[in-house]
Design an enzyme around this catalytic site. Structure first.
Site, PDB file in Angstrom:
ATOM      1  N   HIS A 255       0.837  -1.198   0.000  1.00  0.00           N
ATOM      2  CA  HIS A 255       0.000   0.000   0.000  1.00  0.00           C
ATOM      3  C   HIS A 255       0.878   1.257   0.000  1.00  0.00           C
ATOM      4  O   HIS A 255       1.824   1.366   0.765  1.00  0.00           O
ATOM      5  CB  HIS A 255      -0.946   0.008   1.205  1.00  0.00           C
ATOM      6  CG  HIS A 255      -2.122   0.885   0.963  1.00  0.00           C
ATOM      7  ND1 HIS A 255      -2.110   2.208   1.301  1.00  0.00           N
ATOM      8  CD2 HIS A 255      -3.297   0.641   0.351  1.00  0.00           C
ATOM      9  CE1 HIS A 255      -3.273   2.749   0.929  1.00  0.00           C
ATOM     10  NE2 HIS A 255      -4.006   1.809   0.344  1.00  0.00           N
ATOM     11  N   PRO A 256       0.571   2.223  -0.871  1.00  0.00           N
ATOM     12  CA  PRO A 256       1.488   3.340  -1.074  1.00  0.00           C
ATOM     13  C   PRO A 256       1.336   4.494  -0.090  1.00  0.00           C
ATOM     14  O   PRO A 256       1.995   5.518  -0.254  1.00  0.00           O
ATOM     15  CB  PRO A 256       1.158   3.799  -2.501  1.00  0.00           C
ATOM     16  CG  PRO A 256      -0.271   3.429  -2.699  1.00  0.00           C
ATOM     17  CD  PRO A 256      -0.542   2.224  -1.837  1.00  0.00           C
ATOM     18  N   CYS A 257       0.521   4.340   0.965  1.00  0.00           N
ATOM     19  CA  CYS A 257       0.222   5.517   1.788  1.00  0.00           C
ATOM     20  C   CYS A 257       1.452   6.099   2.479  1.00  0.00           C
ATOM     21  O   CYS A 257       1.499   7.276   2.795  1.00  0.00           O
ATOM     22  CB  CYS A 257      -0.871   5.206   2.805  1.00  0.00           C
ATOM     23  SG  CYS A 257      -0.553   3.736   3.775  1.00  0.00           S
ATOM     24  N   ARG A 258       2.485   5.262   2.720  1.00  0.00           N
ATOM     25  CA  ARG A 258       3.662   5.784   3.403  1.00  0.00           C
ATOM     26  C   ARG A 258       4.795   6.164   2.442  1.00  0.00           C
ATOM     27  O   ARG A 258       5.814   6.710   2.852  1.00  0.00           O
ATOM     28  CB  ARG A 258       4.229   4.719   4.364  1.00  0.00           C
ATOM     29  CG  ARG A 258       3.369   4.468   5.576  1.00  0.00           C
ATOM     30  CD  ARG A 258       3.537   5.628   6.563  1.00  0.00           C
ATOM     31  NE  ARG A 258       2.734   5.436   7.752  1.00  0.00           N
ATOM     32  CZ  ARG A 258       3.091   4.626   8.744  1.00  0.00           C
ATOM     33  NH1 ARG A 258       4.206   3.936   8.662  1.00  0.00           N
ATOM     34  NH2 ARG A 258       2.315   4.503   9.798  1.00  0.00           N
ATOM     35  N   HIS A 259       4.637   5.819   1.177  1.00  0.00           N
ATOM     36  CA  HIS A 259       5.775   5.923   0.267  1.00  0.00           C
ATOM     37  C   HIS A 259       6.358   7.332   0.187  1.00  0.00           C
ATOM     38  O   HIS A 259       7.566   7.517   0.234  1.00  0.00           O
ATOM     39  CB  HIS A 259       5.385   5.476  -1.142  1.00  0.00           C
ATOM     40  CG  HIS A 259       5.138   3.999  -1.264  1.00  0.00           C
ATOM     41  ND1 HIS A 259       5.349   3.133  -0.223  1.00  0.00           N
ATOM     42  CD2 HIS A 259       4.724   3.236  -2.308  1.00  0.00           C
ATOM     43  CE1 HIS A 259       5.051   1.902  -0.614  1.00  0.00           C
ATOM     44  NE2 HIS A 259       4.673   1.930  -1.875  1.00  0.00           N
TER      45      HIS A 259
END
Lengths: 307, 365
Positions: A255-259
């Site tokens: 999941h890209p939410c922290r990228h």
């Protein structure tokens, strides 16, 4: 239900979010589609096992060129399970604040010689205990799409389709190593393979990594089995099952939410050191930091790149 | 005369089908093929061998159907042609084999494999396919390409596969069986122990070979899978297209014939499957030379931004002419893929968890 809603909302959010035009890469860690293309071109140039692909025509995203919809590398070997690797806190390094933990740092280069020392195949046992643990755990966000060991029940028996006399034994054909599935006592490595995809996530304005796993006889891996290859710290927090935006197939995704946060911190760290990070390196750095989620999947990226 | 070694054994291809291929097949079945059981062309690919523990794979994904769709939509009679398979599959394959590889929907650094897809309407029809006859029919067509010389000009015609399928669209179960036809007339014996490429050639020979193969891949990508290697000088090798035999070996009597192929296998003692059809082609074409031929099993792998040739090996075999009966009857053929239990039988894949919309909705809850 929440996950379903979130996924739907993400879809709507992605639809409403305008395509990022001006570069905000240094300030926020996010990239524009143009920057994604530039970074992707650089990755393909440096590591030609990665290719651009166009995917399904009906699912093309108009802010990306038709022939550069996503990046893919296929049949990447995964020689052993994360669970079978010795792992202690010494192998762990918090990369940036609490956003990202780099795991298995002592295990970066898995050489074949190391692999041959693995005694027996313990993954069959850990697979079972992991599967049952996953079932017992009610707080578990992991959907049990399939039981790890019971997924053959629905499949029709096709033994009657075998045609042993179809062709004579061919002495010039090398016999396959006997990797009969289910035979857990041999020393044969169970080489799984993964297909890795990188798409551009318009909502989070970052790349997003997708994984589709296959077992040693090239059968798709169940979700439970794939979780054996994800770092246990990340597996249930950051890996979700969703439909690939360019292919009508559900697969695992980080999941890209922290990228963007992690990228921003890496960039500012490099800048503190007095150097500048070109946006073309974005995907190389991205692949390096997602390695901590999938430490045993040996995809190609240039480890030794200079900032 | 050196002692003859054990028979040369080739590592068979294994199939690798992406889930996206099955999704596309379902769409083709519903929208285009419908109840027709005509053969359709599909495009697969393979890459050079990367790791000895990994099988040599022919891969197909959603793009496998693209060449046929493109041909159907660009053909002048496309109004009615949407459902029709190309009437002459062999002509279609000849066209694909002559296409610049960069224009084909396959990954960079891979080589095309030309497939013929038969999609059955029922499990029974799938079972009743006459597999022996289908493979023999394909072998005849390939033999035709060899005897006509088409395969010398367009060597990709040597890389074929058959794919029999049955798609149970209600359950998202896919039955399939690949064959990778290998034509042969008897066992082959190595006349020298397989050796690492680095032990056979000097560093400068290696470097010049690598550079000229890269150049050949750039200028004639359709010729990069099977090629000739000539010795320009003591420290310089050069890769040529098969059809350039006369330029590569001007003295036919030379003892220094070296050929090469992009080898999908990475084993230290065995070559990969595509060499079988190349050797048969050479026996038919140049067998009268009755000479030892050196074969470079070329395995160039990208690792961390570097190209690594260290897995490449060199074999030596004796090139002999085909006998009159072999010529008359045509070569024998093998190639049906074994299933996971190493039996001659089809495989089945259950994609309900990644394709079934109702199950997807369940998992999202």
């Amino acid at each position: 239900m929440t996950a379903f809603l979130q996924s739907k909302l993400h879809g709507i959010g992605e639809f409403l979010t305008p395509v990022l035009k001006a570069s905000k890469f240094k300030e926020t860690g996010v990239i524009t589609p143009e920057e994604f293309i530039a970074a992707g071109d650089f990755l393909v140039f440096k590591c030609p096992t990665w290719s651009w692909e166009s995917g399904e025509e009906s699912k093309r995203r108009n802010f990306l060129p038709p022939d550069k919809q996503f990046l893919v590398t296929r049949n990447v070997p995964c020689f052993k399970r994360v669970k079978s690797m010795e792992y202690s806190e010494n192998d762990e390094r918090v990369v940036e604040g609490d956003d990202w933990v780099e795991t298995h740092i002592g295990h970066e280069s898995l050489q074949k010689t190391d692999l041959q020392e693995i005694p027996g195949d313990s993954s069959a046992i850990t697979a079972k205990s992991h599967a049952s643990a996953a079932k017992d755990d009610d707080d578990d966000d992991v959907p049990d799409i399939e039981d790890a060991d019971g997924d053959d029940d629905d499949i029709p028996d096709i033994d009657e389709f075998e045609e042993d006399n179809l062709e004579a034994c061919d002495p010039s054909a090398l016999a396959a190593p006997s990797a009969a599935a289910g035979d857990a006592d041999d020393n044969i490595l169970r080489t799984r393979t993964y297909d890795l995809y990188i798409t551009y996530d318009k909502y989070y304005q970052t790349p997003r990594l997708w994984l589709f796993g296959h077992d040693e006889s090239r059968k798709p891996l169940s979700v439970t089995k794939m979780y054996e290859d994800f770092s246990q710290d990340h597996a249930k927090k950051t890996v979700t099952m969703e439909a690939h935006p360019n292919l009508s197939i559900t697969m695992a995704s980080i999941h890209p939410c922290r990228h963007s946060n992690v990228m921003k911190k890496i960039i500012s760290n490099v800048e503190v050191a007095g150097k500048e990070l070109g946006v073309h390196l974005y995907l190389m750095i991205f692949l390096k930091f997602v390695q901590s989620v999938i430490p045993t999947i040996e995809y190609d990226y240039t480890r030794e790149f200079s900032f | 005369m050196p002692d003859l070694m054990a028979p040369l054994q080739f590592a068979p291809f294994s199939s690798a089908v992406d889930a996206s291929f099955w999704h596309m097949l379902s769409r083709q079945k519903l929208d285009v093929y419908k109840l027709s059981d005509e053969p359709h062309p599909v495009l697969g690919y393979y890459t050079m061998g990367e790791h000895p523990d990994m099988p040599a794979r022919v891969c197909v994904n959603q793009a496998a159907f693209a060449p046929e769709s493109a041909a159907a939509s660009s053909s002048p009679s496309s109004s009615s042609a949407k459902a029709a398979a190309p009437t002459d599959l062999e002509a279609f394959f000849a066209q694909l084999a002559s296409a610049q590889v960069a224009s084909l929907p396959i990954p960079t650094q891979s080589f095309p494999a030309l497939g013929t897809l038969f999609n059955a309407n029922t499990a029974d029809a799938f079972k009743e396919f006459d597999k022996k006859a289908m493979l023999e029919d394909m072998a005849k067509k390939m033999w035709g390409c060899i005897t006509s010389g088409a395969a010398i000009k367009h060597p990709a015609l040597l890389n074929r596969f058959l794919l029999l399928c049955f798609a149970d669209l209600k359950k998202y179960h896919f039955y399939y069986w690949f064959a990778f036809p290998a034509l042969y007339v008897g066992e082959l014996e190595s006349v020298a122990e397989p050796a690492p490429l680095f032990d056979t050639f000097s560093a400068s020979q290696m470097a010049s070979f690598q550079a000229s193969h890269a150049e050949l891949s750039r200028t004639h990508p359709d010729q990069a899978a099977f090629f000739l290697v000539s010795k320009v000088s003591d420290d310089k090798l050069q890769a040529h297209a098969l059809a350039d035999w006369a330029a590569a070996f001007p003295a036919e009597a030379t003892d220094d014939i070296t050929i090469g192929f992009a080898d999908p296998c990475a084993l230290a003692k065995n070559p990969g499957w595509p060499l079988r059809n190349l050797l048969l082609l050479l026996s038919h074409w140049k067998g009268y030379l009755n000479r030892n031929v050196r074969i470079i099993c070329y395995r160039e792998v990208s690792r961390g931004g570097e190209l690594d040739l260290s897995q490449s090996i060199v074999l030596t075999v004796r090139l002999t002419p085909l006998s009159a009966p072999d010529l008359a009857e045509g070569p024998k053929v093998v190639g049906w893929e074994k299933n996971a239990k190493q039996k001659l039988g089809p495989r089945i894949v259950d994609l309900s968890s990644s394709m079934d919309p109702t199950r997807l909705a369940e998992t999202a809850v």
